[in-house]
Design a protein around this motif. Structure first.
Motif, PDB file in Angstrom:
ATOM      1  N   LEU A 107       6.874  12.463 -31.797  1.00  0.00           N
ATOM      2  CA  LEU A 107       6.725  13.618 -32.688  1.00  0.00           C
ATOM      3  C   LEU A 107       6.856  13.181 -34.150  1.00  0.00           C
ATOM      4  O   LEU A 107       6.070  13.606 -35.004  1.00  0.00           O
ATOM      5  CB  LEU A 107       7.756  14.697 -32.355  1.00  0.00           C
ATOM      6  CG  LEU A 107       7.454  15.560 -31.138  1.00  0.00           C
ATOM      7  CD1 LEU A 107       8.710  16.304 -30.686  1.00  0.00           C
ATOM      8  CD2 LEU A 107       6.326  16.540 -31.438  1.00  0.00           C
ATOM      9  N   MET A 108       7.840  12.335 -34.435  1.00  0.00           N
ATOM     10  CA  MET A 108       8.051  11.860 -35.804  1.00  0.00           C
ATOM     11  C   MET A 108       6.839  11.075 -36.298  1.00  0.00           C
ATOM     12  O   MET A 108       6.359  11.292 -37.419  1.00  0.00           O
ATOM     13  CB  MET A 108       9.311  11.000 -35.882  1.00  0.00           C
ATOM     14  CG  MET A 108       9.578  10.446 -37.277  1.00  0.00           C
ATOM     15  SD  MET A 108       9.816  11.699 -38.550  1.00  0.00           S
ATOM     16  CE  MET A 108      11.455  12.268 -38.129  1.00  0.00           C
ATOM     17  N   MET A 109       6.338  10.174 -35.486  1.00  0.00           N
ATOM     18  CA  MET A 109       5.175   9.388 -35.900  1.00  0.00           C
ATOM     19  C   MET A 109       3.939  10.274 -36.090  1.00  0.00           C
ATOM     20  O   MET A 109       3.140  10.039 -36.996  1.00  0.00           O
ATOM     21  CB  MET A 109       4.885   8.264 -34.895  1.00  0.00           C
ATOM     22  CG  MET A 109       5.917   7.144 -34.920  1.00  0.00           C
ATOM     23  SD  MET A 109       6.228   6.460 -36.579  1.00  0.00           S
ATOM     24  CE  MET A 109       4.594   5.932 -37.065  1.00  0.00           C
ATOM     25  N   HIS A 110       3.811  11.295 -35.270  1.00  0.00           N
ATOM     26  CA  HIS A 110       2.701  12.229 -35.433  1.00  0.00           C
ATOM     27  C   HIS A 110       2.794  12.931 -36.792  1.00  0.00           C
ATOM     28  O   HIS A 110       1.800  13.023 -37.522  1.00  0.00           O
ATOM     29  CB  HIS A 110       2.697  13.257 -34.294  1.00  0.00           C
ATOM     30  CG  HIS A 110       1.511  14.155 -34.308  1.00  0.00           C
ATOM     31  ND1 HIS A 110       0.309  13.783 -33.775  1.00  0.00           N
ATOM     32  CD2 HIS A 110       1.336  15.404 -34.813  1.00  0.00           C
ATOM     33  CE1 HIS A 110      -0.571  14.761 -33.937  1.00  0.00           C
ATOM     34  NE2 HIS A 110       0.038  15.760 -34.571  1.00  0.00           N
ATOM     35  N   MET A 111       3.984  13.405 -37.136  1.00  0.00           N
ATOM     36  CA  MET A 111       4.179  14.096 -38.425  1.00  0.00           C
ATOM     37  C   MET A 111       3.941  13.136 -39.586  1.00  0.00           C
ATOM     38  O   MET A 111       3.291  13.497 -40.579  1.00  0.00           O
ATOM     39  CB  MET A 111       5.579  14.700 -38.507  1.00  0.00           C
ATOM     40  CG  MET A 111       5.810  15.537 -39.747  1.00  0.00           C
ATOM     41  SD  MET A 111       4.906  17.104 -39.739  1.00  0.00           S
ATOM     42  CE  MET A 111       6.223  18.211 -39.258  1.00  0.00           C
ATOM     43  N   ILE A 112       4.444  11.916 -39.489  1.00  0.00           N
ATOM     44  CA  ILE A 112       4.245  10.920 -40.548  1.00  0.00           C
ATOM     45  C   ILE A 112       2.754  10.628 -40.725  1.00  0.00           C
ATOM     46  O   ILE A 112       2.244  10.607 -41.851  1.00  0.00           O
ATOM     47  CB  ILE A 112       5.039   9.629 -40.244  1.00  0.00           C
ATOM     48  CG1 ILE A 112       6.549   9.888 -40.395  1.00  0.00           C
ATOM     49  CG2 ILE A 112       4.592   8.480 -41.146  1.00  0.00           C
ATOM     50  CD1 ILE A 112       7.433   8.774 -39.852  1.00  0.00           C
TER      51      ILE A 112
END
Length: 162
Positions: A107-112
């Motif tokens: 999820l974090m990498m998607h947002m980044i």
């Protein structure tokens, strides 16, 4: 585990509310009304993680020109600036039974990656002290104790600059 990440929809709201209640203490958890506003306003910065047609987590935050999150941002989704410079992260929630399987990291990498695609200058968040090392693994820098007193907790400002 086959994980799908997609933009949140209003039909996801009940699942999102339940996950928020399970992931944050009552004083810190966003209300149903607040989450409903976020889903409708943060259309390009509210994502859910799905496994076998079940929402198991989500990430969300407004876009802003501020370099740090302030408490008003949590309560007023209309402070969202769609063409702003920084993607904030208000919450990264994963159901307890799905933790430690890489869901939060995805999820974090998607947002980044979405922030980069939208030409943001970076991503900002606040976290409690035990999570500083976790967010540092993504390249976030600890900017010190935050002015935020959301939920009566001590928060740290973190920034990932591009």
């Amino acid at each position: 585990m086959k994980l799908q990440i997609r933009e949140a929809k209003m039909s996801d709201l009940d699942s999102i509310v339940e996950i928020e209640k399970r992931c944050f203490p009552e004083a810190e958890a966003a209300s149903k009304k607040s989450l409903q506003e976020r889903v409708s306003i943060f259309t390009k910065s509210f994502y859910v993680a799905i496994v076998n047609d079940k929402i198991i987590g989500f990430i969300n935050g407004s876009v802003t020109n501020e370099q740090k999150i302030h408490d008003d941002m949590f309560h007023h989704a209309k402070l969202h600036v769609p063409e702003g410079s920084y993607q904030s992260i208000f919450g990264l929630d994963v159901l307890p039974e799905y933790r430690y399987q890489g869901v939060a990291a995805q999820l974090m990498m998607h947002m980044i990656n979405c922030a980069k695609q939208h030409s943001r200058k970076g991503v900002i968040l606040t976290c409690k002290e035990p999570l500083i090392d976790y967010y540092s693994k993504f390249g976030f820098e600890n900017l010190g104790v935050s002015e935020s007193v959301h939920g009566g907790a001590c928060w740290y400002d973190m920034m990932l600059s591009f």
